[in-house]
Scaffold this motif. Structure first.
Motif, PDB file in Angstrom:
ATOM      1  N   GLU A 139      10.640  12.491  52.719  1.00 37.88           N
ATOM      2  CA  GLU A 139       9.464  11.648  52.494  1.00 37.88           C
ATOM      3  C   GLU A 139       8.218  12.206  53.176  1.00 37.88           C
ATOM      4  OE1 GLU A 139      11.494  10.023  56.205  1.00 37.88           O
ATOM      5  OE2 GLU A 139      12.091  10.856  54.244  1.00 37.88           O
ATOM      6  N   GLU A 140       8.376  13.156  54.099  1.00 36.23           N
ATOM      7  CA  GLU A 140       7.216  13.741  54.776  1.00 36.23           C
ATOM      8  C   GLU A 140       6.631  14.938  54.027  1.00 36.23           C
ATOM      9  OE1 GLU A 140       8.302  14.616  58.792  1.00 36.23           O
ATOM     10  OE2 GLU A 140       8.276  12.506  59.413  1.00 36.23           O
ATOM     11  N   LEU A 141       7.367  15.451  53.052  1.00 39.10           N
ATOM     12  CA  LEU A 141       6.827  16.548  52.245  1.00 39.10           C
ATOM     13  C   LEU A 141       5.767  15.998  51.302  1.00 39.10           C
ATOM     14  CD1 LEU A 141       9.990  18.670  51.410  1.00 39.10           C
ATOM     15  CD2 LEU A 141       7.893  19.531  52.482  1.00 39.10           C
ATOM     16  N   ARG A 142       4.582  16.596  51.343  1.00 44.98           N
ATOM     17  CA  ARG A 142       3.467  16.107  50.537  1.00 44.98           C
ATOM     18  C   ARG A 142       3.007  17.118  49.503  1.00 44.98           C
ATOM     19  NH1 ARG A 142       3.128  14.303  55.669  1.00 44.98           N
ATOM     20  NH2 ARG A 142       2.064  16.198  56.369  1.00 44.98           N
ATOM     21  N   ILE A 143       3.779  18.190  49.325  1.00 45.29           N
ATOM     22  CA  ILE A 143       3.452  19.188  48.310  1.00 45.29           C
ATOM     23  C   ILE A 143       4.691  19.419  47.449  1.00 45.29           C
ATOM     24  CG2 ILE A 143       1.665  20.327  49.680  1.00 45.29           C
ATOM     25  CD1 ILE A 143       3.730  22.456  50.445  1.00 45.29           C
ATOM     26  N   PRO A 144       4.510  19.926  46.234  1.00 42.63           N
ATOM     27  CA  PRO A 144       5.664  20.182  45.352  1.00 42.63           C
ATOM     28  C   PRO A 144       6.648  21.168  45.986  1.00 42.63           C
ATOM     29  CG  PRO A 144       3.609  20.246  44.115  1.00 42.63           C
ATOM     30  CD  PRO A 144       3.223  20.201  45.565  1.00 42.63           C
ATOM     31  N   ILE A 145       7.915  20.977  45.661  1.00 41.64           N
ATOM     32  CA  ILE A 145       8.964  21.816  46.247  1.00 41.64           C
ATOM     33  C   ILE A 145       9.899  22.344  45.169  1.00 41.64           C
ATOM     34  CG2 ILE A 145      10.270  19.707  46.807  1.00 41.64           C
ATOM     35  CD1 ILE A 145      11.620  21.249  49.080  1.00 41.64           C
ATOM     36  N   CYS A 146      10.204  23.641  45.265  1.00 41.41           N
ATOM     37  CA  CYS A 146      11.183  24.297  44.387  1.00 41.41           C
ATOM     38  C   CYS A 146      12.272  24.860  45.287  1.00 41.41           C
ATOM     39  CB  CYS A 146      10.508  25.414  43.594  1.00 41.41           C
ATOM     40  SG  CYS A 146      11.626  26.376  42.544  1.00 41.41           S
ATOM     41  N   GLY A 147      13.461  24.269  45.231  1.00 40.99           N
ATOM     42  CA  GLY A 147      14.541  24.682  46.114  1.00 40.99           C
ATOM     43  C   GLY A 147      15.701  25.295  45.359  1.00 40.99           C
ATOM     44  N   SER A 148      16.328  26.306  45.958  1.00 43.27           N
ATOM     45  CA  SER A 148      17.452  26.998  45.333  1.00 43.27           C
ATOM     46  C   SER A 148      18.624  27.036  46.310  1.00 43.27           C
ATOM     47  CB  SER A 148      17.043  28.421  44.928  1.00 43.27           C
ATOM     48  OG  SER A 148      15.970  28.392  44.007  1.00 43.27           O
ATOM     49  N   TYR A 149      19.746  26.448  45.894  1.00 45.99           N
ATOM     50  CA  TYR A 149      20.910  26.294  46.769  1.00 45.99           C
ATOM     51  C   TYR A 149      22.183  26.710  46.034  1.00 45.99           C
ATOM     52  CZ  TYR A 149      17.900  23.783  50.019  1.00 45.99           C
ATOM     53  OH  TYR A 149      16.908  23.467  50.904  1.00 45.99           O
ATOM     54  N   GLY A 150      23.244  26.919  46.799  1.00 45.51           N
ATOM     55  CA  GLY A 150      24.529  27.305  46.216  1.00 45.51           C
ATOM     56  C   GLY A 150      25.576  26.233  46.422  1.00 45.51           C
ATOM     57  N   ALA A 151      26.335  25.926  45.381  1.00 43.58           N
ATOM     58  CA  ALA A 151      27.386  24.914  45.483  1.00 43.58           C
ATOM     59  C   ALA A 151      28.498  25.354  46.430  1.00 43.58           C
ATOM     60  CB  ALA A 151      27.956  24.621  44.098  1.00 43.58           C
ATOM     61  N   ARG A 152      28.633  26.654  46.646  1.00 43.30           N
ATOM     62  CA  ARG A 152      29.687  27.180  47.510  1.00 43.30           C
ATOM     63  C   ARG A 152      29.207  27.425  48.940  1.00 43.30           C
ATOM     64  NH1 ARG A 152      30.958  32.147  46.102  1.00 43.30           N
ATOM     65  NH2 ARG A 152      33.023  32.029  47.049  1.00 43.30           N
ATOM     66  N   ASP A 153      28.035  26.908  49.267  1.00 43.90           N
ATOM     67  CA  ASP A 153      27.484  27.053  50.612  1.00 43.90           C
ATOM     68  C   ASP A 153      28.138  26.030  51.533  1.00 43.90           C
ATOM     69  OD1 ASP A 153      25.940  27.156  52.927  1.00 43.90           O
ATOM     70  OD2 ASP A 153      24.071  27.479  51.836  1.00 43.90           O
ATOM     71  N   SER A 154      29.034  26.492  52.401  1.00 42.76           N
ATOM     72  CA  SER A 154      29.756  25.566  53.281  1.00 42.76           C
ATOM     73  C   SER A 154      28.882  25.041  54.407  1.00 42.76           C
ATOM     74  CB  SER A 154      30.995  26.255  53.868  1.00 42.76           C
ATOM     75  OG  SER A 154      30.617  27.410  54.609  1.00 42.76           O
ATOM     76  N   GLY A 155      27.728  25.671  54.643  1.00 47.13           N
ATOM     77  CA  GLY A 155      26.839  25.217  55.695  1.00 47.13           C
ATOM     78  C   GLY A 155      25.853  24.161  55.239  1.00 47.13           C
ATOM     79  N   ILE A 156      25.583  24.112  53.934  1.00 46.58           N
ATOM     80  CA  ILE A 156      24.651  23.131  53.357  1.00 46.58           C
ATOM     81  C   ILE A 156      25.355  22.500  52.158  1.00 46.58           C
ATOM     82  CG2 ILE A 156      22.315  22.717  52.485  1.00 46.58           C
ATOM     83  CD1 ILE A 156      21.519  25.448  53.630  1.00 46.58           C
ATOM     84  N   PRO A 157      26.114  21.444  52.366  1.00 46.84           N
ATOM     85  CA  PRO A 157      26.885  20.839  51.279  1.00 46.84           C
ATOM     86  C   PRO A 157      25.990  20.409  50.118  1.00 46.84           C
ATOM     87  CG  PRO A 157      27.576  19.958  53.400  1.00 46.84           C
ATOM     88  CD  PRO A 157      26.331  20.760  53.649  1.00 46.84           C
ATOM     89  N   ALA A 158      26.484  20.624  48.910  1.00 41.62           N
ATOM     90  CA  ALA A 158      25.712  20.257  47.724  1.00 41.62           C
ATOM     91  C   ALA A 158      25.346  18.782  47.729  1.00 41.62           C
ATOM     92  CB  ALA A 158      26.504  20.613  46.467  1.00 41.62           C
ATOM     93  N   GLU A 159      26.233  17.954  48.287  1.00 43.05           N
ATOM     94  CA  GLU A 159      25.954  16.515  48.324  1.00 43.05           C
ATOM     95  C   GLU A 159      24.705  16.222  49.148  1.00 43.05           C
ATOM     96  OE1 GLU A 159      28.831  17.934  49.149  1.00 43.05           O
ATOM     97  OE2 GLU A 159      30.009  17.444  47.355  1.00 43.05           O
ATOM     98  N   SER A 160      24.512  16.970  50.222  1.00 42.82           N
ATOM     99  CA  SER A 160      23.334  16.748  51.061  1.00 42.82           C
ATOM    100  C   SER A 160      22.068  17.192  50.337  1.00 42.82           C
ATOM    101  CB  SER A 160      23.475  17.487  52.395  1.00 42.82           C
ATOM    102  OG  SER A 160      23.417  18.892  52.224  1.00 42.82           O
TER     103      SER A 160
END
Length: 298
Positions: free
Chosen positions: A220-241
């Protein structure tokens, strides 16, 4: 100095161990197919000529002496002067769109320098501040030992890297007075890019994290557009998060989770590289920055 960064509290991600080995059939087929197509297809998808095999140290996709770009090592003045690696199109005009590139754990290494040049080749002015320079860190080229770089990463301070990101943006604005500037970051740099965008209101027009950890980043603190790229197999950043984070965003966004990718999937100098995901993420990022920073200079 400044806020204590949560990186020192055990939330760092080891890019050499953060990709799950628990492959489902769909992911395995996708990775195997990407590997089988060879480097020619991968490089073509990245918009570059064929090179030696990616996913290991290799010659750059865009050479420093490419006639279409200018490359310089510069110093950006801020709260503390910060050294940086910069590149821009040889015929860039005052309104050239621009981007600050925030490094990953390995510093401003061969991979990050190539990203800066690739942005320049795509029509953007780009600069990567060296957040480790004041610590005397070694070069990250060909680096694979996390233990070498973790002590330097733990010394990063939010107030200081906010200042470094802002100084890099101001350097671009001085050289290209009519520019609009986005900010991109990889791994820990993805998180830093998001926090810098939050803390430097009005400096950046868009933020594009590649597998940036989400701890301490309040959507909610981001005030500019965001384009994010993540991996479903990233064990450090779960896809659910990542999905939960996306649902709470209040700004235009393009967040994609790649089924066949893990952490550091864009780093073509290391074994986590996933060609298809990297190519698509690059295409989306360039298009997103073109939309919000302005169309690239030819």
């Amino acid at each position: 100095m400044g806020q204590t960064d949560s990186f020192v509290n055990g939330s760092e991600i080891d890019p050499t161990r953060a990709t799950s080995v628990d492959l489902n059939r769909r992911a395995f087929v996708g990775i195997a197919a990407a590997a089988a197509t060879g480097v020619g297809t991968a490089a073509s998808a990245l918009g570059q000529p064929a090179t030696p095999p990616l996913g290991r140290p290799h010659p750059p996709l865009v050479a420093e002496d490419d006639p279409g770009i200018v490359v310089e090592r510069v110093e950006a003045a801020g709260p503390d002067a910060v050294t940086a690696y910069a590149a821009w199109p040889v015929h860039a005009r005052a309104n050239a769109p621009s981007v600050v590139v925030i490094m990953h754990l390995w510093g401003v290494d061969a991979s990050i320098r190539d990203v800066v040049r690739r942005f320049a080749k795509a029509g953007f002015a780009a600069i990567a501040p060296d957040l480790y320079a004041r610590f005397g860190a070694p070069s990250g080229d060909n680096g694979s030992d996390v233990a070498t770089f973790r002590p330097y990463a733990k010394r990063l301070d939010r107030a200081r890297y906010d200042g470094d990101a802002r100084a890099a943006a101001m350097w671009l604005a001085t050289k290209f007075p009519s520019t609009k500037t986005g900010i991109v970051g990889f791994c820990m740099g993805g998180r830093i890019a998001m926090l810098a965008a939050i803390d430097n209101d009005g400096v950046f027009c868009a933020v594009c994290p590649f597998y940036g950890p989400l701890n301490d980043v309040k959507p909610e603190e981001l005030r500019i557009p965001i384009c994010g790229s993540y991996g479903a197999r990233d064990s450090g950043i779960p896809a659910e998060s990542v999905r939960a984070f996306t649902e709470e965003l209040l700004v235009p966004n393009d967040i994609r989770i790649y089924d066949d990718a893990g952490h550091a999937f864009f780093d073509d100098q290391r074994s986590a590289f996933v060609p298809a995901a990297a190519a698509d993420a690059w295409k989306r990022t360039v298009a997103f920055l073109g939309k919000y920073a302005g169309q690239p200079n030819p």
